[in-house]
Write an enzyme that holds these catalytic residues in place. Structure first.
Site, PDB file in Angstrom:
ATOM      1  N   TRP A  24       0.874  -1.175   0.000  1.00  0.00           N
ATOM      2  CA  TRP A  24       0.000   0.000   0.000  1.00  0.00           C
ATOM      3  C   TRP A  24       0.918   1.234   0.000  1.00  0.00           C
ATOM      4  O   TRP A  24       1.792   1.343   0.880  1.00  0.00           O
ATOM      5  CB  TRP A  24      -0.851  -0.056   1.272  1.00  0.00           C
ATOM      6  CG  TRP A  24      -1.823   1.050   1.470  1.00  0.00           C
ATOM      7  CD1 TRP A  24      -2.698   1.550   0.561  1.00  0.00           C
ATOM      8  CD2 TRP A  24      -2.060   1.773   2.691  1.00  0.00           C
ATOM      9  NE1 TRP A  24      -3.471   2.529   1.133  1.00  0.00           N
ATOM     10  CE2 TRP A  24      -3.100   2.688   2.437  1.00  0.00           C
ATOM     11  CE3 TRP A  24      -1.508   1.722   3.972  1.00  0.00           C
ATOM     12  CZ2 TRP A  24      -3.589   3.552   3.414  1.00  0.00           C
ATOM     13  CZ3 TRP A  24      -1.987   2.574   4.937  1.00  0.00           C
ATOM     14  CH2 TRP A  24      -3.017   3.478   4.663  1.00  0.00           C
TER      15      TRP A  24
ATOM     16  N   ASP B 196      -0.030  -5.302   9.615  1.00  0.00           N
ATOM     17  CA  ASP B 196      -1.138  -4.429   9.213  1.00  0.00           C
ATOM     18  C   ASP B 196      -2.319  -5.316   8.839  1.00  0.00           C
ATOM     19  O   ASP B 196      -2.213  -6.146   7.939  1.00  0.00           O
ATOM     20  CB  ASP B 196      -0.711  -3.549   8.029  1.00  0.00           C
ATOM     21  CG  ASP B 196      -1.756  -2.479   7.718  1.00  0.00           C
ATOM     22  OD1 ASP B 196      -2.746  -2.371   8.480  1.00  0.00           O
ATOM     23  OD2 ASP B 196      -1.588  -1.748   6.719  1.00  0.00           O
TER      24      ASP B 196
ATOM     25  N   LYS C 286     -13.207  -1.420   6.312  1.00  0.00           N
ATOM     26  CA  LYS C 286     -13.722  -2.332   5.298  1.00  0.00           C
ATOM     27  C   LYS C 286     -14.696  -3.357   5.875  1.00  0.00           C
ATOM     28  O   LYS C 286     -15.793  -3.524   5.359  1.00  0.00           O
ATOM     29  CB  LYS C 286     -12.553  -3.052   4.608  1.00  0.00           C
ATOM     30  CG  LYS C 286     -12.025  -2.360   3.406  1.00  0.00           C
ATOM     31  CD  LYS C 286     -11.303  -1.052   3.652  1.00  0.00           C
ATOM     32  CE  LYS C 286      -9.941  -1.209   4.249  1.00  0.00           C
ATOM     33  NZ  LYS C 286      -9.192   0.066   4.297  1.00  0.00           N
TER      34      LYS C 286
HETATM   35  N1  PLA Z   1      -3.609  -0.632   5.473  1.00  0.00           N
HETATM   36  C1  PLA Z   1      -3.828  -1.118   4.248  1.00  0.00           C
HETATM   37  C2  PLA Z   1      -3.014  -2.265   3.770  1.00  0.00           C
HETATM   38  C3  PLA Z   1      -4.814  -0.543   3.411  1.00  0.00           C
HETATM   39  O1  PLA Z   1      -5.021  -1.039   2.204  1.00  0.00           O
HETATM   40  C4  PLA Z   1      -5.563   0.553   3.883  1.00  0.00           C
HETATM   41  C5  PLA Z   1      -6.617   1.210   3.026  1.00  0.00           C
HETATM   42  C6  PLA Z   1      -5.298   1.002   5.189  1.00  0.00           C
HETATM   43  C7  PLA Z   1      -4.307   0.393   5.951  1.00  0.00           C
HETATM   44  C8  PLA Z   1      -6.006   2.161   5.819  1.00  0.00           C
HETATM   45  O2  PLA Z   1      -7.356   2.124   5.848  1.00  0.00           O
HETATM   46  P1  PLA Z   1      -8.200   3.011   6.846  1.00  0.00           P
HETATM   47  O3  PLA Z   1      -7.336   4.096   7.376  1.00  0.00           O
HETATM   48  O4  PLA Z   1      -9.324   3.536   6.042  1.00  0.00           O
HETATM   49  O5  PLA Z   1      -8.623   2.068   7.926  1.00  0.00           O
HETATM   50  N2  PLA Z   1      -6.451   1.147   1.630  1.00  0.00           N
HETATM   51  C9  PLA Z   1      -7.473   1.644   0.690  1.00  0.00           C
HETATM   52  C10 PLA Z   1      -7.773   3.113   0.872  1.00  0.00           C
HETATM   53  C11 PLA Z   1      -8.782   0.905   0.868  1.00  0.00           C
HETATM   54  C12 PLA Z   1      -6.599   4.024   0.956  1.00  0.00           C
HETATM   55  O6  PLA Z   1      -5.722   4.019   0.086  1.00  0.00           O
HETATM   56  O7  PLA Z   1      -6.552   4.748   1.962  1.00  0.00           O
HETATM   57  C13 PLA Z   1      -6.948   1.384  -0.738  1.00  0.00           C
HETATM   58  O8  PLA Z   1      -7.699   1.606  -1.705  1.00  0.00           O
HETATM   59  O9  PLA Z   1      -5.799   0.930  -0.868  1.00  0.00           O
END
Ligand code: PLA
Length: 423
Positions: free
Chosen positions: A152, A233, A269
């Site tokens: 991410w 995570d 989620k």
């Molecule tokens: N950790 C991972 C691996 C994630 O993919 C995401 C969210 C988070 C933490 C954080 O989510 P939160 O703060 O909303 O609890 N990833 C998303 C959204 C869903 C984003 O980029 O923030 C994504 O589309 O990758």
């Protein structure tokens, strides 16, 4: 001299002395810019496969029935007020959240070795965890955290913000569209002792590729031998298999084996509470006494950053976790979401292989798990999907399976088929 004249001129025209000349214009966020572009697009068949947010079969955000029920209970609760929560959060929430990830019978919980703090969703948990390590981890040299390649994108930014250098370990093998297990274990073995490794507890983002239980076993063994620290995570508990316990397996296994670790937990989620920002950081320590010290410092850090976490989302989740009827209803809702995603994987796979006979092997579409699928297409092909087909996805070829439904999956398969054949 010239600058003096400029200063005077600026003064006379009333322009502030500070022009922010040194502030470069930042690019928009790679994920959220897709949502914005999608919203502006007027094409009727447009599809948003960018952000990992669940949609129902009508492409609508889904308020979980259990969340509606919990909200109704809250609205009718005359005893609730709008006071500050404690700095470390709503205790009924953090206690139940810890049980959800670690298991009700977790010895670490029974022994009082877990410090749990409510955070601003998973992002806040990652930040607070990183900040805590940055301040208190006994680093052997430079502050570095190992991230999977890819991961991410925000993991990189979150670490840099607290003065930790992100470094990468091999994870994904484009040749097999699967796990580069040898590369991963090699990095664990070659990293200096007591290195910190960030691992996705389940449903790896962006690849949808997780280690098997046997591979987790090897990873844990090497981490123990090298005294590495696991930064886990867990943003998708329930989304990988549809089963909360199954998706917590790796976390519980690591705790049982005694790997030193922390866990970042998100309810964005699995409870569909994206905007409420409900999450928690759990740090497991070797003793109850160490845990108390850890928690005291987390409280100090939290105080200066957000002072107190927000109450509404935590109250909803707390109700769901602590009420057996609501908890059962939640499990059903999770199965509805995970099940629909699995169905979409099957349908996309069927269309590509049986109807369009799209060149290449598409087994990964059904083998990968969770919210995302890493299609394996090139950045130029992702670009073509956006520009020619109005299908929005990240440049690395990641698609959010939750954006597909029975009405648009055929158009997506057809568009994917076209870009695969044309380049
Ligand atoms: N950790 C991972 C691996 C994630 O993919 C995401 C969210 C988070 C933490 C954080 O989510 P939160 O703060 O909303 O609890 N990833 C998303 C959204 C869903 C984003 O980029 O923030 C994504 O589309 O990758």
């Amino acid at each position: 001299m010239a600058s003096r004249i400029q200063q005077v001129a600026a003064h006379m025209t009333g322009v502030s002395a500070e022009q922010w000349q040194g502030v470069p214009l930042a690019p928009p966020d790679s994920i959220f810019q897709l949502t914005a572009a999608y919203k502006e697009d007027t094409f009727d068949k447009k599809i948003n496969l960018g952000v990992g947010a669940y949609r129902d079969d009508n492409n609508k955000p889904w308020v979980l029935p259990v969340v509606k029920e919990a909200t109704r209970i809250l609205l009718n609760d005359e005893t609730l007020d709008h006071e500050y929560l404690p700095i470390t959060g709503l205790p009924e929430f953090t206690t139940a959240a810890a049980k959800l990830i670690l298991g009700v019978t977790s010895p670490a919980l029974a022994e009082g070795r877990v410090a749990s703090v409510q955070t601003i969703s998973g992002t806040g948990a990652n930040h607070l965890g990183a900040l805590f390590l940055s301040r208190f981890y006994q680093w052997s040299g430079d502050k570095k955290v190992w991230l999977s390649n890819p991961t991410w994108a925000n993991h990189h930014a979150i670490l840099k913000n607290v003065g930790i250098e992100p470094v990468e370990y091999p994870y994904y093998d484009p040749k097999t569209i699967g796990l580069d297990f040898e590369g991963f274990v090699g990095a664990l073995k070659n990293a200096p002792e007591r290195s910190v490794f960030l691992l996705h507890a389940c449903a790896h983002n962006p690849t949808g590729v997780d280690p098997t239980p046997e591979q987790w076993g090897t990873i844990a063994e090497v981490m123990l031998a090298k005294k590495h620290y696991a930064f886990l995570d867990c943003a998708y508990q329930g989304f990988a298999s549809g089963d909360l316990d199954k998706d917590a397996w790796a976390v519980r296994f690591f705790v049982e084996k005694g790997v030193a670790l922390l866990i970042c937990q998100s309810f964005a989620k699995n409870a569909g509470l994206y905007g409420e920002r409900v999450g928690a950081l759990h740090i497991v320590s070797p003793t109850k006494e160490a845990s108390a010290r850890v928690k005291s410092q987390l409280s100090v850090l939290q105080r200066s950053e957000i002072s107190n976490p927000p109450s509404h989302g935590a109250r909803i989740v707390s109700l769901i976790l602590n009420n057996p009827t609501l908890f059962e209803a939640w499990k059903q809702d999770i199965q509805t979401m995970a099940g629909r995603i699995i169905d979409m994987r099957k349908e996309l796979f069927r269309l590509l292989t049986e109807e369009f006979h799209t060149p290449g092997n598409w087994d990964h579409i059904v083998n990968q798990i969770g919210m995302f699928s890493f299609t394996g297409i090139k950045p130029s092909q992702s670009k073509a999907l956006i520009e020619e087909a109005h299908v929005y996805l990240t440049g690395n070829g990641r698609i959010s399976m939750a954006g597909l439904n029975t009405k648009n999956v055929r158009y997506f398969a057809e568009s994917l088929d076209k870009v695969v054949r044309s380049a």
